[in-house]
Design a protein around this motif. Structure first.
Motif, PDB file in Angstrom:
ATOM      1  N   ALA A  86       0.816  -1.207   0.000  1.00  9.67           N
ATOM      2  CA  ALA A  86       0.000   0.000   0.000  1.00  9.67           C
ATOM      3  C   ALA A  86       0.854   1.263   0.000  1.00  9.67           C
ATOM      4  CB  ALA A  86      -0.921   0.000   1.215  1.00  9.67           C
ATOM      5  N   SER A  87       2.117   1.178   0.339  1.00 14.62           N
ATOM      6  CA  SER A  87       2.980   2.358   0.337  1.00 14.62           C
ATOM      7  C   SER A  87       4.391   1.960  -0.075  1.00 14.62           C
ATOM      8  CB  SER A  87       3.009   3.009   1.723  1.00 14.62           C
ATOM      9  OG  SER A  87       3.710   2.180   2.625  1.00 14.62           O
ATOM     10  N   ARG A  88       5.175   2.944  -0.464  1.00 11.58           N
ATOM     11  CA  ARG A  88       6.556   2.687  -0.869  1.00 11.58           C
ATOM     12  C   ARG A  88       7.531   2.908   0.277  1.00 11.58           C
ATOM     13  NH1 ARG A  88       6.569   6.279  -6.194  1.00 11.58           N
ATOM     14  NH2 ARG A  88       5.011   7.339  -4.922  1.00 11.58           N
ATOM     15  N   LEU A  89       7.069   3.576   1.331  1.00 14.31           N
ATOM     16  CA  LEU A  89       7.928   3.736   2.505  1.00 14.31           C
ATOM     17  C   LEU A  89       8.113   2.365   3.145  1.00 14.31           C
ATOM     18  CD1 LEU A  89       9.114   6.210   4.267  1.00 14.31           C
ATOM     19  CD2 LEU A  89       7.313   5.545   5.860  1.00 14.31           C
ATOM     20  N   ILE A  92      13.513   0.094   5.717  1.00 16.05           N
ATOM     21  CA  ILE A  92      14.856   0.616   5.471  1.00 16.05           C
ATOM     22  C   ILE A  92      14.883   2.121   5.702  1.00 16.05           C
ATOM     23  CG2 ILE A  92      16.672   0.950   3.743  1.00 16.05           C
ATOM     24  CD1 ILE A  92      15.818  -1.668   2.468  1.00 16.05           C
ATOM     25  N   HIS A  93      13.827   2.827   5.256  1.00  9.28           N
ATOM     26  CA  HIS A  93      13.733   4.267   5.509  1.00  9.28           C
ATOM     27  C   HIS A  93      13.787   4.553   7.010  1.00  9.28           C
ATOM     28  CE1 HIS A  93      11.840   4.139   1.436  1.00  9.28           C
ATOM     29  NE2 HIS A  93      12.422   5.313   1.299  1.00  9.28           N
ATOM     30  N   VAL A  94      13.028   3.770   7.771  1.00  9.34           N
ATOM     31  CA  VAL A  94      12.958   3.984   9.221  1.00  9.34           C
ATOM     32  C   VAL A  94      14.315   3.709   9.865  1.00  9.34           C
ATOM     33  CG1 VAL A  94      11.878   3.219  11.367  1.00  9.34           C
ATOM     34  CG2 VAL A  94      10.499   3.451   9.295  1.00  9.34           C
ATOM     35  N   ILE A  95      14.957   2.618   9.468  1.00  9.67           N
ATOM     36  CA  ILE A  95      16.275   2.275  10.026  1.00  9.67           C
ATOM     37  C   ILE A  95      17.293   3.378   9.730  1.00  9.67           C
ATOM     38  CG2 ILE A  95      18.219   0.673   9.851  1.00  9.67           C
ATOM     39  CD1 ILE A  95      16.118  -1.535   9.321  1.00  9.67           C
ATOM     40  N   LEU A  96      17.287   3.871   8.493  1.00  8.35           N
ATOM     41  CA  LEU A  96      18.206   4.953   8.126  1.00  8.35           C
ATOM     42  C   LEU A  96      17.906   6.221   8.929  1.00  8.35           C
ATOM     43  CD1 LEU A  96      18.286   4.483   4.242  1.00  8.35           C
ATOM     44  CD2 LEU A  96      20.145   4.003   5.849  1.00  8.35           C
ATOM     45  N   GLY A  97      16.630   6.428   9.256  1.00  9.50           N
ATOM     46  CA  GLY A  97      16.231   7.622   9.986  1.00  9.50           C
ATOM     47  C   GLY A  97      16.571   7.594  11.467  1.00  9.50           C
ATOM     48  N   ILE A  98      16.741   6.393  12.026  1.00 12.81           N
ATOM     49  CA  ILE A  98      16.991   6.300  13.468  1.00 12.81           C
ATOM     50  C   ILE A  98      18.404   5.833  13.815  1.00 12.81           C
ATOM     51  CG2 ILE A  98      14.549   5.836  13.891  1.00 12.81           C
ATOM     52  CD1 ILE A  98      15.284   2.920  14.445  1.00 12.81           C
ATOM     53  N   LEU A 150       5.008  11.330   2.130  1.00  9.82           N
ATOM     54  CA  LEU A 150       5.876  10.415   2.869  1.00  9.82           C
ATOM     55  C   LEU A 150       6.390   9.285   1.981  1.00  9.82           C
ATOM     56  CD1 LEU A 150       7.040  10.014   5.672  1.00  9.82           C
ATOM     57  CD2 LEU A 150       5.000   8.732   6.295  1.00  9.82           C
ATOM     58  N   ASP A 151       5.558   8.807   1.069  1.00 14.50           N
ATOM     59  CA  ASP A 151       5.949   7.702   0.208  1.00 14.50           C
ATOM     60  C   ASP A 151       6.915   8.111  -0.897  1.00 14.50           C
ATOM     61  OD1 ASP A 151       4.526   5.650   1.496  1.00 14.50           O
ATOM     62  OD2 ASP A 151       2.658   6.321   0.573  1.00 14.50           O
ATOM     63  N   ASP A 152       7.162   9.413  -1.053  1.00  9.21           N
ATOM     64  CA  ASP A 152       8.135   9.887  -2.043  1.00  9.21           C
ATOM     65  C   ASP A 152       9.549   9.938  -1.475  1.00  9.21           C
ATOM     66  OD1 ASP A 152       5.972  10.335  -3.778  1.00  9.21           O
ATOM     67  OD2 ASP A 152       5.715  12.399  -3.072  1.00  9.21           O
ATOM     68  N   LEU A 153       9.689   9.689  -0.186  1.00 15.35           N
ATOM     69  CA  LEU A 153      10.968   9.840   0.502  1.00 15.35           C
ATOM     70  C   LEU A 153      12.000   8.850  -0.050  1.00 15.35           C
ATOM     71  CD1 LEU A 153      11.564  11.742   2.997  1.00 15.35           C
ATOM     72  CD2 LEU A 153      11.531   9.674   4.379  1.00 15.35           C
ATOM     73  N   SER A 154      13.193   9.341  -0.360  1.00 16.63           N
ATOM     74  CA  SER A 154      14.271   8.471  -0.830  1.00 16.63           C
ATOM     75  C   SER A 154      15.083   7.983   0.368  1.00 16.63           C
ATOM     76  CB  SER A 154      15.178   9.227  -1.794  1.00 16.63           C
ATOM     77  OG  SER A 154      15.929  10.216  -1.101  1.00 16.63           O
ATOM     78  N   TYR A 155      15.911   6.961   0.126  1.00 14.14           N
ATOM     79  CA  TYR A 155      16.771   6.463   1.193  1.00 14.14           C
ATOM     80  C   TYR A 155      17.772   7.541   1.621  1.00 14.14           C
ATOM     81  CZ  TYR A 155      15.043   1.730   0.240  1.00 14.14           C
ATOM     82  OH  TYR A 155      14.259   0.629   0.090  1.00 14.14           O
ATOM     83  N   GLY A 188      15.113  18.512   0.736  1.00 12.22           N
ATOM     84  CA  GLY A 188      14.188  18.436  -0.379  1.00 12.22           C
ATOM     85  C   GLY A 188      12.898  17.710  -0.086  1.00 12.22           C
ATOM     86  N   VAL A 189      12.530  17.633   1.181  1.00  8.01           N
ATOM     87  CA  VAL A 189      11.279  16.991   1.592  1.00  8.01           C
ATOM     88  C   VAL A 189      10.297  18.084   2.004  1.00  8.01           C
ATOM     89  CG1 VAL A 189      10.229  15.286   3.139  1.00  8.01           C
ATOM     90  CG2 VAL A 189      12.617  15.021   2.433  1.00  8.01           C
ATOM     91  N   SER A 190       9.037  17.930   1.659  1.00  3.08           N
ATOM     92  CA  SER A 190       8.048  18.940   2.008  1.00  3.08           C
ATOM     93  C   SER A 190       7.889  19.030   3.519  1.00  3.08           C
ATOM     94  CB  SER A 190       6.697  18.616   1.375  1.00  3.08           C
ATOM     95  OG  SER A 190       6.098  17.502   2.007  1.00  3.08           O
TER      96      SER A 190
END
Length: 276
Positions: A86-89, A92-98, A150-155, A188-190
């Motif tokens: 249902a989403s592209r997030l 891995i995004h979360v791990i990179l963020g924390i 949120l789903d547009d976020l890159s790694y 570059g994130v809204s």
């Protein structure tokens, strides 16, 4: 600590934990005005408890997103007869963020505790406000926005936000949400997507931090404190839930600069009541 104090502190925690105004600064100032030493072990334990209540509120707000990340969420058609997430997030995004902030917090825990002080928090309020103003001005002007949702976020953007979060780890009072939202906008994130990601990654990083601190503080849970702890947990949960829901609804009306101005005012109050 009496029950009224417990209620006031829980309300302050619920209001300030996830918006970029520095919950640390607010808790220090509120404790001072109420006549308590915020650094006392029992007060630090109470802060952990009400933080856990606030985190639970965020988990409830983002329950569908969490389900998606764990693979239990709804799926949508791929247009070719199959199903796709249902989403592209993803995790891995979360791990990179924390990961950056958790690594710094783990290896520099004692050093960070030594940085804590009233003047440190005061200047963090000011510096964080300036960063937010700069981030808002650059976002969409000098820096092209490539992640509107949120789903547009890159790694790379997720990692950049994680790196910016280190500022709040090393500088008490800077505000975790302030550093991550500003970091997202500078990457570059809204504004909305930055806030969404900031709230989402708060769940694992704050549970990890609070859980680790509880290893030293569990002995303060007893028959004399459990009632106030329970009240604080529930109130912080309810207030944080309402604040986050309202913030996301009003996000286009309440800009980072508005929070920055509030931080400057808080810094002035902080100087009057803490520094003098």
């Amino acid at each position: 600590m009496d029950t009224i104090t417990a209620i006031i502190l829980a309300i302050v925690e619920g209001i300030t934990e996830f918006i970029p105004v520095s919950s640390t600064g607010h808790m220090i100032l509120t404790s001072k005005l109420l006549g308590y030493d915020e650094q006392e072990p029992i007060m630090k334990t109470y802060e952990i408890v009400i933080q856990l209540g606030a985190i639970l509120a965020i988990a409830l707000v983002y329950r569908q997103r969490i389900a998606d990340l764990l693979g239990f969420g709804r799926r949508r058609s791929s247009g070719r007869g199959g199903l796709m997430p249902a989403s592209r997030l993803n995790l891995i995004h979360v791990i990179l963020g924390i990961a950056p902030a958790l690594a710094v917090a783990f290896f520099a825990r004692d050093f960070i505790k030594g940085l804590f002080g009233a003047s440190t928090v005061l200047w963090a309020l000011v510096a964080g406000g300036i960063l937010m103003i700069v981030a808002e001005w650059l976002n969409g002007r000098k820096i092209r926005v490539t992640a509107h949702e949120l789903d547009d976020l890159s790694y790379g953007q997720a990692l950049a936000i994680g790196v910016y979060q280190i500022i709040s780890v090393l500088w008490p009072g800077f505000s975790r949400s302030g550093s991550t939202i500003s970091g997202g906008m500078l990457s570059g994130v809204s504004y909305k997507a930055s806030a969404d990601f900031s709230f989402l990654i708060a769940i694992p990083i704050m549970y990890a931090a609070s859980g680790y601190e509880l290893l030293d503080s569990y002995k303060y849970f007893n028959s004399d404190t459990i009632w106030d702890f329970a009240i604080g947990f529930v109130i912080s949960f309810v207030v944080a839930y309402v604040v986050v829901v309202l913030f996301m609804k009003l996000i286009q009306k309440i800009r980072p600069t508005h929070f920055a101005i509030y931080r400057f005012i808080l810094a002035a109050v902080f100087w009057l009541f803490i520094m003098r």
